[in-house]
Write an enzyme that holds these catalytic residues in place. Structure first.
Site, PDB file in Angstrom:
ATOM      1  N   ASP A  28     -27.317 -58.100 -10.994  1.00  0.00           N
ATOM      2  CA  ASP A  28     -28.360 -58.954 -11.751  1.00  0.00           C
ATOM      3  C   ASP A  28     -29.031 -58.170 -12.802  1.00  0.00           C
ATOM      4  O   ASP A  28     -28.587 -56.980 -13.307  1.00  0.00           O
ATOM      5  CB  ASP A  28     -29.171 -59.648 -10.749  1.00  0.00           C
ATOM      6  CG  ASP A  28     -30.470 -58.608 -10.500  1.00  0.00           C
ATOM      7  OD1 ASP A  28     -30.379 -57.334 -10.558  1.00  0.00           O
ATOM      8  OD2 ASP A  28     -31.281 -59.334  -9.475  1.00  0.00           O
ATOM      9  N   CYS A  87     -28.701 -54.770  -7.610  1.00  0.00           N
ATOM     10  CA  CYS A  87     -29.640 -55.604  -7.845  1.00  0.00           C
ATOM     11  C   CYS A  87     -30.862 -54.623  -7.877  1.00  0.00           C
ATOM     12  O   CYS A  87     -30.757 -53.410  -8.052  1.00  0.00           O
ATOM     13  CB  CYS A  87     -29.692 -56.751  -6.937  1.00  0.00           C
ATOM     14  SG  CYS A  87     -30.551 -56.578  -5.228  1.00  0.00           S
ATOM     15  N   THR A 141     -33.139 -54.044  -5.533  1.00  0.00           N
ATOM     16  CA  THR A 141     -33.140 -53.347  -4.176  1.00  0.00           C
ATOM     17  C   THR A 141     -31.870 -53.022  -3.523  1.00  0.00           C
ATOM     18  O   THR A 141     -31.631 -52.157  -2.513  1.00  0.00           O
ATOM     19  CB  THR A 141     -34.129 -54.174  -3.136  1.00  0.00           C
ATOM     20  OG1 THR A 141     -33.361 -55.262  -2.957  1.00  0.00           O
ATOM     21  CG2 THR A 141     -35.430 -54.336  -3.859  1.00  0.00           C
ATOM     22  N   HIS A 146     -17.326 -46.857   9.805  1.00  0.00           N
ATOM     23  CA  HIS A 146     -17.585 -47.612  11.056  1.00  0.00           C
ATOM     24  C   HIS A 146     -17.429 -49.212  10.762  1.00  0.00           C
ATOM     25  O   HIS A 146     -17.095 -49.830  11.816  1.00  0.00           O
ATOM     26  CB  HIS A 146     -19.132 -47.308  11.445  1.00  0.00           C
ATOM     27  CG  HIS A 146     -19.068 -46.118  12.045  1.00  0.00           C
ATOM     28  ND1 HIS A 146     -20.351 -45.754  12.535  1.00  0.00           N
ATOM     29  CD2 HIS A 146     -18.358 -44.990  12.270  1.00  0.00           C
ATOM     30  CE1 HIS A 146     -20.271 -44.415  12.973  1.00  0.00           C
ATOM     31  NE2 HIS A 146     -19.034 -44.041  12.725  1.00  0.00           N
ATOM     32  N   HIS A 184     -14.541 -49.319  16.592  1.00  0.00           N
ATOM     33  CA  HIS A 184     -15.316 -49.973  15.394  1.00  0.00           C
ATOM     34  C   HIS A 184     -14.476 -51.144  15.056  1.00  0.00           C
ATOM     35  O   HIS A 184     -15.184 -51.998  14.622  1.00  0.00           O
ATOM     36  CB  HIS A 184     -15.148 -49.020  14.336  1.00  0.00           C
ATOM     37  CG  HIS A 184     -16.051 -47.780  14.583  1.00  0.00           C
ATOM     38  ND1 HIS A 184     -17.326 -47.672  14.936  1.00  0.00           N
ATOM     39  CD2 HIS A 184     -15.668 -46.633  14.681  1.00  0.00           C
ATOM     40  CE1 HIS A 184     -17.735 -46.382  15.162  1.00  0.00           C
ATOM     41  NE2 HIS A 184     -16.614 -45.441  15.011  1.00  0.00           N
TER      42      HIS A 184
END
Ligand code: RB5
Length: 150
Positions: free
Chosen positions: A8, A65, A67, A98, A133
Site C-alpha cells: 500500500d 504495508c 505494519t 514450518h 508440519h
C-alpha cells in the site's frame, strides 16, 4: 525465483528497495503496485498478489504495508494462501520451514530496510521441512475448505 510484490502507500519506498535487492540476488520480481503515496486500500494489493501466487504463476509473494498486518490478513482470505507477517529473520525462516508460507509480509513503518532485507533473504533461502508440519498444513487447508478441521 519468480516473485510477485505488492504494497500500500506506506510500503512504496521499501518495496522499491526490496525489488532492487531481489534483482541483485538474481530473482525475477514483478511489481503489482501500488506506486503512489496517495492513500490506497491494502486489501486490493493483497489480492493482486495473492491470486496469482495461489494459481502458481509465481513461486511466492511479498506484501508490504505499514505494519505488515493488514495486508497479511487480507491475503489470507484467498484460498491456498499462507501469508505471515514477520519482524525478524528467524520468524521469516520458520514461516517457510514450518508453515510453507507462500507470501511473506512485513511492515515498512516498523522495520528498517536492512532488517527487511535480512527477512527477505532468510525467507527465500529456507526450505519447507514437511513431515509433521505438512500434517498441520493439511488441517489448515481442511479448515479453509470445510470450515472446520475438528
Ligand atoms: C495504512 O495507514 C495502514 O493502516 C496500513 O499500511 C497497515 O499498517 C495496515 O495494517
Amino acid at each position: 525465483m519468480k516473485i510477485a510484490i505488492g504494497n500500500d502507500h506506506a510500503g512504496v519506498d521499501m518495496k522499491r528497495e526490496i525489488m532492487e535487492y531481489l534483482k541483485s540476488l538474481g530473482h525475477e520480481v514483478t511489481d503489482l503496485g501500488a506506486n503512489t503515496y496517495e492513500k490506497v486500500q491494502y486489501p486490493i494489493y493483497a489480492e493482486k498478489v495473492a491470486h496469482p501466487v495461489a494459481n502458481g504463476e509465481y513461486d511466492c509473494g511479498i506484501l508490504i504495508c505499514g505494519t505488515g498486518a493488514g495486508i497479511c490478513i487480507a491475503a489470507n482470505k484467498v484460498r491456498g494462501i499462507r501469508a505471515a507477517a514477520c519482524s525478524t529473520p528467524t520468524t521469516a525462516r520458520l514461516i517457510k520451514e514450518h508453515n510453507n508460507a507462500n507470501i511473506l509480509c512485513f511492515g515498512a513503518r516498523v522495520l528498517g530496510i536492512e532488517v527487511a532485507k535480512d527477512i527477505v533473504r532468510a525467507y527465500l533461502e529456507a526450505k519447507f521441512k514437511g513431515g509433521r508440519h505438512q500434517d498441520r498444513i493439511d488441517l489448515v487447508s481442511r479448515l479453509e475448505e470445510k470450515g472446520s478441521c475438528l
